[in-house]
Design an enzyme around this catalytic site. Sequence first.
Site, short mmCIF file in Angstrom:
data_model
loop_
_atom_site.label_atom_id
_atom_site.label_comp_id
_atom_site.label_asym_id
_atom_site.label_seq_id
_atom_site.Cartn_x
_atom_site.Cartn_y
_atom_site.Cartn_z
N CYS A 24 1.20 -1.19 -0.24
CA CYS A 24 -0.04 0.10 0.20
C CYS A 24 0.88 1.30 0.02
O CYS A 24 2.04 1.21 0.43
CB CYS A 24 -0.95 0.15 1.25
N GLY A 25 0.51 2.56 -0.75
CA GLY A 25 1.07 3.92 -0.08
C GLY A 25 1.32 3.70 0.62
O GLY A 25 2.17 5.20 1.14
#
Length: 199
Positions: A76-77
């Site tokens: 995930c970012g």
Amino acid sequence: MKKLLILLTGVCFLTSCKNTAQDMAENTSNQTTLIKNVMEKETIYQFKVKDLAGKDFDFASLKGKKILVVNTASKCGLTPQYKDLEAIYEKYKSKNFVIVGFPANNFASQEPGTDKEISSFCQLNYGVTFPMMSKVSVKGADMCEVYKFLTQKSKNGLQDSEVEWNFQKYLINEKGELEKVIAPQVLPTDESIVNWITK
């Protein structure tokens, strides 16, 4: 005959009054129990889960500590938040604070790995030492029991919420009660969280 009729009427009236009083007492008792049950918030201490190694983890063992519960993901970012989570855990773990991570694959399939793969990723990339649980679902029909507690006011007594994305944070006080919900984008080192830990 007239006296007998009056006597029977009196007995019936007294019996009726007695039954009515008993019914009222029972109804009052039932209502009190119902109100008590509704008013008594659940706590996180009732839950037992499995950690990444497959061992039992009992939330009751955390009584007296402030707990930050967070749903995590490896792709995930927001994954670099692991670094900040580990930093505040290291800084405050000696002050009755703990973080409990729950890997979840609910958002864009960003946590596809097995528990073993997740454990390796956390150790190798971020040196995570705070407790990490086995992968769960944090929303939808298969939502795990811990997250039902965290997201439903009827269970936590504070508010309804929905897990918006990876790294949403739930702050639990020393009594095991939900106290605050923090959005995924808010860093673990944000003053709103640090102030809560240190107050």
